[in-house]
Scaffold this motif. Sequence first.
Motif, PDB file in Angstrom:
ATOM      1  N   LEU B 472       0.854  -0.945   0.140  1.00  0.00           N
ATOM      2  CA  LEU B 472       0.307  -0.424   0.017  1.00  0.00           C
ATOM      3  C   LEU B 472       1.044   1.163  -0.001  1.00  0.00           C
ATOM      4  O   LEU B 472       0.670   2.641  -0.644  1.00  0.00           O
ATOM      5  N   VAL B 473       2.134   1.251   0.515  1.00  0.00           N
ATOM      6  CA  VAL B 473       2.693   2.077   0.441  1.00  0.00           C
ATOM      7  C   VAL B 473       3.666   2.698  -0.868  1.00  0.00           C
ATOM      8  O   VAL B 473       3.086   3.896  -0.827  1.00  0.00           O
ATOM      9  N   GLU B 474       4.277   1.627  -1.023  1.00  0.00           N
ATOM     10  CA  GLU B 474       4.175   1.823  -2.305  1.00  0.00           C
ATOM     11  C   GLU B 474       3.309   2.252  -3.252  1.00  0.00           C
ATOM     12  O   GLU B 474       3.428   2.544  -4.798  1.00  0.00           O
ATOM     13  N   ASN B 475       2.636   1.230  -3.154  1.00  0.00           N
ATOM     14  CA  ASN B 475       1.429   1.794  -4.402  1.00  0.00           C
ATOM     15  C   ASN B 475       1.413   3.305  -4.221  1.00  0.00           C
ATOM     16  O   ASN B 475       0.851   4.399  -4.916  1.00  0.00           O
ATOM     17  N   SER B 476       1.064   3.573  -2.910  1.00  0.00           N
ATOM     18  CA  SER B 476       0.600   5.488  -3.219  1.00  0.00           C
ATOM     19  C   SER B 476       1.496   6.039  -3.193  1.00  0.00           C
ATOM     20  O   SER B 476       1.347   6.705  -3.686  1.00  0.00           O
ATOM     21  N   PHE B 477       2.909   5.860  -3.401  1.00  0.00           N
ATOM     22  CA  PHE B 477       4.040   6.873  -3.905  1.00  0.00           C
ATOM     23  C   PHE B 477       4.401   6.512  -5.353  1.00  0.00           C
ATOM     24  O   PHE B 477       4.101   7.938  -5.779  1.00  0.00           O
ATOM     25  N   ASN B 478       3.751   5.988  -5.531  1.00  0.00           N
ATOM     26  CA  ASN B 478       3.614   5.230  -7.303  1.00  0.00           C
ATOM     27  C   ASN B 478       3.149   6.446  -8.288  1.00  0.00           C
ATOM     28  O   ASN B 478       3.210   6.781  -8.758  1.00  0.00           O
ATOM     29  N   PHE B 479       1.759   7.042  -7.139  1.00  0.00           N
ATOM     30  CA  PHE B 479       1.044   7.713  -7.279  1.00  0.00           C
ATOM     31  C   PHE B 479       1.421   9.009  -7.315  1.00  0.00           C
ATOM     32  O   PHE B 479       0.517   9.708  -7.832  1.00  0.00           O
ATOM     33  N   GLN B 480       2.042   9.466  -6.178  1.00  0.00           N
ATOM     34  CA  GLN B 480       2.891  10.775  -6.027  1.00  0.00           C
ATOM     35  C   GLN B 480       3.223  11.285  -6.974  1.00  0.00           C
ATOM     36  O   GLN B 480       3.682  11.255  -8.054  1.00  0.00           O
ATOM     37  N   PRO B 481       2.140  13.094  -7.641  1.00  0.00           N
ATOM     38  CA  PRO B 481       2.978  13.798  -8.331  1.00  0.00           C
ATOM     39  C   PRO B 481       4.375  14.447  -7.555  1.00  0.00           C
ATOM     40  O   PRO B 481       4.423  13.918  -6.551  1.00  0.00           O
ATOM     41  N   ASN B 482       5.691  15.330  -8.195  1.00  0.00           N
ATOM     42  CA  ASN B 482       6.185  15.702  -7.693  1.00  0.00           C
ATOM     43  C   ASN B 482       5.635  16.516  -5.964  1.00  0.00           C
ATOM     44  O   ASN B 482       5.015  17.543  -6.984  1.00  0.00           O
ATOM     45  N   HIS B 483       6.514  16.391  -5.073  1.00  0.00           N
ATOM     46  CA  HIS B 483       6.277  17.056  -3.930  1.00  0.00           C
ATOM     47  C   HIS B 483       5.399  17.146  -3.047  1.00  0.00           C
ATOM     48  O   HIS B 483       4.362  17.475  -3.286  1.00  0.00           O
ATOM     49  N   GLY B 484       4.513  15.672  -3.630  1.00  0.00           N
ATOM     50  CA  GLY B 484       2.882  14.839  -2.945  1.00  0.00           C
ATOM     51  C   GLY B 484       3.710  14.133  -1.694  1.00  0.00           C
ATOM     52  O   GLY B 484       4.474  14.700  -1.449  1.00  0.00           O
ATOM     53  N   PHE B 485       2.392  13.663  -0.678  1.00  0.00           N
ATOM     54  CA  PHE B 485       2.787  13.461   0.075  1.00  0.00           C
ATOM     55  C   PHE B 485       2.147  12.264   0.868  1.00  0.00           C
ATOM     56  O   PHE B 485       1.095  11.533  -0.815  1.00  0.00           O
ATOM     57  N   VAL B 486       2.556  11.145   1.407  1.00  0.00           N
ATOM     58  CA  VAL B 486       1.878   9.642   1.583  1.00  0.00           C
ATOM     59  C   VAL B 486       1.707  10.193   3.333  1.00  0.00           C
ATOM     60  O   VAL B 486       3.003  10.499   4.105  1.00  0.00           O
ATOM     61  N   ARG B 487       0.456   9.764   3.686  1.00  0.00           N
ATOM     62  CA  ARG B 487       0.365   9.593   5.374  1.00  0.00           C
ATOM     63  C   ARG B 487       0.139   8.171   5.506  1.00  0.00           C
ATOM     64  O   ARG B 487      -0.739   8.056   5.065  1.00  0.00           O
ATOM     65  N   VAL B 488       0.390   7.774   6.360  1.00  0.00           N
ATOM     66  CA  VAL B 488      -0.113   6.518   6.782  1.00  0.00           C
ATOM     67  C   VAL B 488       0.162   7.016   9.029  1.00  0.00           C
ATOM     68  O   VAL B 488       1.065   7.781   9.336  1.00  0.00           O
ATOM     69  N   ARG B 489      -0.954   6.350   9.089  1.00  0.00           N
ATOM     70  CA  ARG B 489      -1.463   6.164  10.121  1.00  0.00           C
ATOM     71  C   ARG B 489      -2.108   4.729  11.338  1.00  0.00           C
ATOM     72  O   ARG B 489      -2.260   4.383  10.478  1.00  0.00           O
ATOM     73  N   THR B 490      -2.275   4.919  12.788  1.00  0.00           N
ATOM     74  CA  THR B 490      -2.617   4.352  12.905  1.00  0.00           C
ATOM     75  C   THR B 490      -3.514   4.474  13.974  1.00  0.00           C
ATOM     76  O   THR B 490      -2.835   6.046  15.029  1.00  0.00           O
ATOM     77  N   GLU B 491      -4.673   3.455  14.787  1.00  0.00           N
ATOM     78  CA  GLU B 491      -5.424   4.290  15.554  1.00  0.00           C
ATOM     79  C   GLU B 491      -6.520   3.892  16.274  1.00  0.00           C
ATOM     80  O   GLU B 491      -6.677   2.871  15.554  1.00  0.00           O
ATOM     81  N   PRO B 492      -6.985   3.441  17.249  1.00  0.00           N
ATOM     82  CA  PRO B 492      -8.263   2.653  17.781  1.00  0.00           C
ATOM     83  C   PRO B 492      -9.191   2.360  16.399  1.00  0.00           C
ATOM     84  O   PRO B 492      -9.441   3.872  15.875  1.00  0.00           O
ATOM     85  N   GLY B 493      -9.378   1.477  16.441  1.00  0.00           N
ATOM     86  CA  GLY B 493     -10.529   0.994  15.761  1.00  0.00           C
ATOM     87  C   GLY B 493     -11.668   1.741  15.789  1.00  0.00           C
ATOM     88  O   GLY B 493     -12.564   2.144  16.914  1.00  0.00           O
ATOM     89  N   PRO B 494     -13.296   0.890  14.991  1.00  0.00           N
ATOM     90  CA  PRO B 494     -14.212   1.291  15.294  1.00  0.00           C
ATOM     91  C   PRO B 494     -15.041   0.633  16.723  1.00  0.00           C
ATOM     92  O   PRO B 494     -15.201   1.558  17.551  1.00  0.00           O
ATOM     93  N   GLN B 495     -14.762  -0.783  17.087  1.00  0.00           N
ATOM     94  CA  GLN B 495     -14.466  -1.032  18.655  1.00  0.00           C
ATOM     95  C   GLN B 495     -13.156  -1.145  18.863  1.00  0.00           C
ATOM     96  O   GLN B 495     -12.611  -0.790  18.866  1.00  0.00           O
ATOM     97  N   PRO B 496     -13.817  -1.454  20.840  1.00  0.00           N
ATOM     98  CA  PRO B 496     -12.525  -1.205  21.468  1.00  0.00           C
ATOM     99  C   PRO B 496     -11.610  -2.546  20.940  1.00  0.00           C
ATOM    100  O   PRO B 496     -10.404  -2.643  21.365  1.00  0.00           O
ATOM    101  N   ASP B 497     -11.852  -3.593  20.631  1.00  0.00           N
ATOM    102  CA  ASP B 497     -10.945  -4.490  20.104  1.00  0.00           C
ATOM    103  C   ASP B 497     -10.518  -4.838  18.820  1.00  0.00           C
ATOM    104  O   ASP B 497     -10.594  -5.840  17.990  1.00  0.00           O
ATOM    105  N   ARG B 498     -11.075  -3.119  18.412  1.00  0.00           N
ATOM    106  CA  ARG B 498     -10.301  -3.279  16.897  1.00  0.00           C
ATOM    107  C   ARG B 498      -9.278  -2.036  16.685  1.00  0.00           C
ATOM    108  O   ARG B 498      -9.178  -1.251  17.680  1.00  0.00           O
ATOM    109  N   VAL B 499      -8.653  -2.088  16.184  1.00  0.00           N
ATOM    110  CA  VAL B 499      -7.443  -1.271  15.142  1.00  0.00           C
ATOM    111  C   VAL B 499      -7.334  -1.113  14.256  1.00  0.00           C
ATOM    112  O   VAL B 499      -7.816  -1.709  12.879  1.00  0.00           O
TER     113      VAL B 499
END
Lengths: 149, 576
Positions: B472-499
Motif C-alpha cells: 500500500l505504501v508503494e502503491n501510494s508512492f508510485n501515484f504521487q506527483p512531485n512534492h506529493g505526500f503519503v500519510r500513514v496513520r494508526t488509531e483505535p478502531g471503531p470498537q475497543p477490540d479493533r485497530v
Amino acid sequence: MYRILVVDDEDAVRTAVRRRIEREGFEADEAENESQAEKKINSAEPPYDVVVTDMVMDSEASGATVLKAAVSRDIFTEVIVLTAYGNVANAVECMKLGAFDYVEKNIPGVDVYDLLVLKIEQAVQRRRSSIGTMRRADRILKSISEDDD
Amino acid sequence: MTKFACTCEGLAVFDRISSLLISADRDLDNIMDAILLTTMESMGAGRAFIAMVDYEHGELAVRYTSGSGWNEPNTRLRLKVSQESGRGITGHVAVTGKPHRTGNVHDDPYYISHFSDVVSEIAVPICDRHGRTQGVINVESSKPDAFGEEHEAFLCVIANLTALRLNEDLQAKRQAALVSFGREIGRFARTTALLQKVIRLVSEAISFQDCSIFLFNKDHTALVLEASLGELGKHIREAHYAPGEGITGWVAEQGRPVRTSDPRADPRWRGLHEELPPDKVGGLIAAPIVGYERVLGVLRVLRRRSEYAWVPNNFTEEDEEFVTAMASMLGAIIDSAELVKRLMEVERMAAWGEMSARSAHMIGNRVFAIKGDLNELRHVMAQGCARDAMNPLINSLERGVFRLEEILSEFREFVVATRLTTQPVSINELVSDAVREAFPRNTDVRLEMELAPDLPPVEADATKLRRCFSELVENSFNFQPNHGFVRVRTEPGPQPDRVRVLFEDHGPGIPEENKKSIFRPFFSTRSKGMGLGLSIVKGIVDAHNGTIRETGVHGEGARFEIVLPAAAETEQSQEN
C-alpha cells in the motif's frame, strides 16, 4: 489493398497479428481498446474491410461493442472475434449479432495465425461478393426504373 | 413496635441505610462500611463487624469493621465455626441461622473473647433467599443489657436489606458476565481463548472449585475435553465421553442441564473423568452448549463437598440458570464463528473462481502472442533472413515467457496469502517496518507518520501483514506527483477490540466506478505489473479477519482504510 483493423488490449497480441496479416499483403491498423476502435471505425475512409477484435477487453461486452460500431459504419464490414480461454459462449453471442466468425486464441497444436489468415481471406471474399451483389442489384434496380421511364 | 423503631430517629436511620443499599455505588465495600457505621452509631454500640462465610474453608472471615479497638490482626480474624458451645456467638449464629442476643457475655455459653471490654452482644445472620447463611452482623457494647428486642428486630431488618443488596450484586455480576461474553459474538476469537474466557467469567459469578468444557469432535461421535481448570487440565483433548455416557454424555444427548449435590447417587454417573475425587464432590451443574442445529458440547461446573455440615455448598436453581445461559451463549458464539468461517470460505472460493478465470484468460493471451512470435520466427528462418532479423522476435519471446512466469508467481502468492502463522504483534512496529522497507529515502514526496500509542496487539502473520502494508505504501508512492505526500496513520478502531490503519496520498485517487474492482485479481490501471497487488493485499487482510476499503475522493487522493481485530486477550494479559 484490403484494410484490416486489429483490436486487442495486449500490445504483444496486436503486434503479432498485425505482423502476420501484413505478411499476407493486407494493410493493418491497430486499436488498443473499444473506444479507440469505435473512433477509428467511424473516421476511417473508406471503411475497414475486416475488423479483428478481442472478445474481452475493458468489459465482457467489448467485442460486441466493436462489432456493433463496425456494422453501423458499413453493413458489409466483416468482423472476426478473437476469444481467449473460456469465452466461447460470448463469441457465439457475437455470431448471432452478425460476426463473420470467431477464432479461439488457444487451440493446442494448431497455428491459430494461419487459421486467422484463412478466416480473414474468407471474410474478404464474402465482403467482395456482398458488395458485388449489392452493386448488381443496384444496377438492375436502376435499369428497371430507366425502363419504366 | 418498640420505642426505638417507631421514633423519627429510627426511621431516619432506615432511610439512610436503605439509601445506601440502593445507591448506584458499585463498590460494595464502601457501602457495607457505611452501613455498619450507621448501624453501630444508631444502636449506641461501641463496636460492630460483619463476618462473611468462606464456603470453601467452612470459616467466617471478618470482612467489615467499625468502632474502637480494631487493629491489623483483628480485622483479619477468621472464626472457626462449630455448633459446640464456647466457640463464639458469631459462629453459633452462622450455624443456626438465628439471631442471638446477650446482656452479659460472661454468662453466655457460646461467647469467646476477642475484646476484653465486651459486655452486651447481639448477632444476626445475613441469609440468602434459600435461607443459607452468607454472613453475620455483630454489634457489641461495653454496657450490660445494652440491646433489647427492638434492637434485635432492627438489626434483622438491616441484615435482610444487606442480603438483598448482596443478591443484587451477585445478579449484577452474572449479568455483567453475560454482557461481557455477548460481546464475543462476532469477534471470532480463537477457540482456546474463548473457552478460557467462559471459565473465567463463570468463576467470577459462581464460586466453584473446577470447571470443564467438553466439545463434540468433528464427526459428532465423542465429547472431547477442550478446557479445564484443575486436575483434569492435564487431559485436554484426551478425556472424552461417548454421547449418552455418564451425566456429561446424557446432557449432550438430551440437550438438558443436570444439577445435583451428589453425582455419585445419580444412576447416570460413571465417574470417568473427574475434576475432584468422587467423594469430595458437593455440587455439579452440567449444562448443554446448544448450537443452532444441535448440541455442541457440555459446560460442567463442580463444587467441593464442604467438610462442615453447616456450610451448604450445593448449587442453586439460579446457579443452574446462569451456567445454562452461559453455555447457550457459548453455543451461539461457536456457531457464529463457524458461520463466519464458512462465509469466508465461500468468498474465498468465489475469489478463486475469478482468479482462475482471469489467470486462464491472461495466460491464453500471452501464449497466443508467443505462438505469433514463433510463427514469425519460422517464417523469417524459411526466408533465410539474417540473425539480426530474428533478434527482436527472440526478445519478444523472452518477454512473453517472463510475463507468463510473472503470472505464475502472482498466482502462487495469491494461494499462500491466506496461509498464516500468527502471533500477537504490535501494529505500530509492523507499519514502521513496512514504511522503512517500501518508502524510498531520497525523494521529494513527503512522508507523514502518525502512530497512536497504547494500541492493543493484533494477532497477525507479521511477514504477510508487513508485505501488505508495504504494497500500500508503494502503491501510494508510485501515484504521487512531485512534492506529493503519503500519510500513514494508526488509531483505535471503531470498537475497543479493533485497530485501524490508514494509508492516504495526494495522488489522482480512485474513480468511483473502479472502487469495487480495485481489489479484484489482475485489476490494474498501471501499465506495469499485473494488478494482483491489491487483490493479494485484500486476501491477506481477509485472512486476518480484517476489512479493507478505499475511502478516498477521486481527484484528491487515495485512502485505504484497514480495520483489524485485536489479539484475543489471554488469561495472563487479563490478570495484568
